[in-house]
Design a protein around this motif. Structure first.
Motif, short mmCIF file in Angstrom:
data_model
loop_
_atom_site.label_atom_id
_atom_site.label_comp_id
_atom_site.label_asym_id
_atom_site.label_seq_id
_atom_site.Cartn_x
_atom_site.Cartn_y
_atom_site.Cartn_z
N HIS A 50 0.81 -1.22 0.00
CA HIS A 50 0.00 0.00 0.00
C HIS A 50 0.84 1.27 0.00
O HIS A 50 0.31 2.37 -0.16
N LEU A 51 2.15 1.11 0.16
CA LEU A 51 3.04 2.27 -0.01
C LEU A 51 3.60 2.30 -1.43
O LEU A 51 4.50 3.07 -1.74
N GLY A 52 3.09 1.40 -2.28
CA GLY A 52 3.46 1.42 -3.70
C GLY A 52 4.49 0.40 -4.13
O GLY A 52 4.88 0.36 -5.29
N ASN A 53 4.91 -0.46 -3.19
CA ASN A 53 5.92 -1.46 -3.53
C ASN A 53 5.24 -2.80 -3.87
O ASN A 53 5.10 -3.67 -3.01
N THR A 54 4.85 -2.95 -5.13
CA THR A 54 4.13 -4.17 -5.50
C THR A 54 5.02 -5.41 -5.42
O THR A 54 4.52 -6.53 -5.36
N GLY A 55 6.33 -5.19 -5.39
CA GLY A 55 7.26 -6.32 -5.25
C GLY A 55 7.11 -7.03 -3.91
O GLY A 55 7.67 -8.11 -3.72
N ALA A 56 6.37 -6.42 -2.99
CA ALA A 56 6.20 -7.05 -1.66
C ALA A 56 5.09 -8.09 -1.65
O ALA A 56 4.84 -8.70 -0.61
N GLU A 57 4.45 -8.30 -2.80
CA GLU A 57 3.34 -9.27 -2.81
C GLU A 57 3.75 -10.66 -2.33
O GLU A 57 3.00 -11.29 -1.58
N PRO A 58 4.93 -11.18 -2.73
CA PRO A 58 5.31 -12.50 -2.21
C PRO A 58 5.41 -12.53 -0.69
O PRO A 58 5.07 -13.54 -0.06
N ALA A 59 5.86 -11.43 -0.08
CA ALA A 59 5.96 -11.40 1.38
C ALA A 59 4.57 -11.53 2.00
O ALA A 59 4.37 -12.30 2.95
N ALA A 60 3.61 -10.80 1.43
CA ALA A 60 2.24 -10.88 1.95
C ALA A 60 1.70 -12.30 1.77
O ALA A 60 1.03 -12.85 2.65
N ALA A 61 2.02 -12.91 0.62
CA ALA A 61 1.54 -14.27 0.35
C ALA A 61 2.15 -15.26 1.34
O ALA A 61 1.45 -16.11 1.90
N ILE A 62 3.47 -15.11 1.60
CA ILE A 62 4.13 -16.02 2.55
C ILE A 62 3.54 -15.81 3.95
O ILE A 62 3.22 -16.76 4.66
N GLY A 63 3.35 -14.54 4.32
CA GLY A 63 2.75 -14.25 5.63
C GLY A 63 1.38 -14.90 5.79
O GLY A 63 1.07 -15.48 6.83
N SER A 64 0.59 -14.85 4.73
CA SER A 64 -0.76 -15.43 4.82
C SER A 64 -0.68 -16.95 4.97
O SER A 64 -1.48 -17.55 5.70
N LEU A 65 0.31 -17.58 4.32
CA LEU A 65 0.44 -19.05 4.44
C LEU A 65 0.95 -19.43 5.83
O LEU A 65 0.53 -20.45 6.40
#
Ligand code: HEM
Length: 136
Positions: free
Chosen positions: A89-104
């Motif tokens: 949400h600060l504009g770093n779309t490259g962080a999507e894998p981190a969010a995905a790993i966190g959710s798993l």
């Protein structure tokens, strides 16, 4: 350390961080971190506090190593997901894998908790009436 105590301690730190984030958003009139704030408060404060209450009500599970691991896994998942969501949400779309790993990791934490609820420690399965019968 008992799982409930571990859970309550981390929950309060998460609450303080989440509240600070909320105050920061309100003061700056920039609500772009709102999803991270909401997840930190609900996963880190509310959920961990609820886990702690469950463990406190089930003393044998509270003393189990698996319950402490469950709190640790949930904490790790919350931190990684929140950081990932904040970065996105600060504009770093490259962080999507981190969010995905966190959710798993959070899914794994909830699976562990489900296991502990469905298969409580052996001593917890003894009914209170039986457990309290004096040895005469
Ligand atoms: C001093 C404490 C807090 C402050 C100053 C604060 C501030 C804020 C602000 C500014 C927003 C953005 C609202 C928007 O953009 O529409 C927000 C959203 C939110 N907050 Fe907090 N917050 C606080 C505590 C909490 C706590 C303790 C929780 C949960 C236990 C929480 C859960 C949420 C949720 C779920 C949203 C998203 C609401 C939506 O989707 O419209 N907040 N908060």
């Amino acid at each position: 350390m008992k799982a409930s105590s571990f859970s309550f301690k981390i929950a309060t730190v998460m609450a303080l961080t989440g509240i600070a984030m909320g105050i920061g958003m309100a003061a700056s009139h920039d609500h772009s971190l709102m999803p991270a704030h909401a997840h930190l408060n609900l996963l880190g404060w509310v959920s961990l506090f609820l886990f702690g209450i469950y463990y406190k009500l089930n003393p044998n599970t509270d003393s189990s190593r698996l319950a402490v691991i469950q709190v640790g896994v949930w904490t790790l998942g919350t931190v990684v997901l929140t950081a990932g969501v904040a970065a996105i949400h600060l504009g770093n779309t490259g962080a999507e894998p981190a969010a995905a790993i966190g959710s798993l990791v959070l899914l794994a934490g909830m699976l562990l908790f489900t296991l502990l609820v469905f298969r409580p420690a052996a001593a917890d399965r003894i009914s209170p009436a039986v457990a309290m019968t004096p040895a005469e």
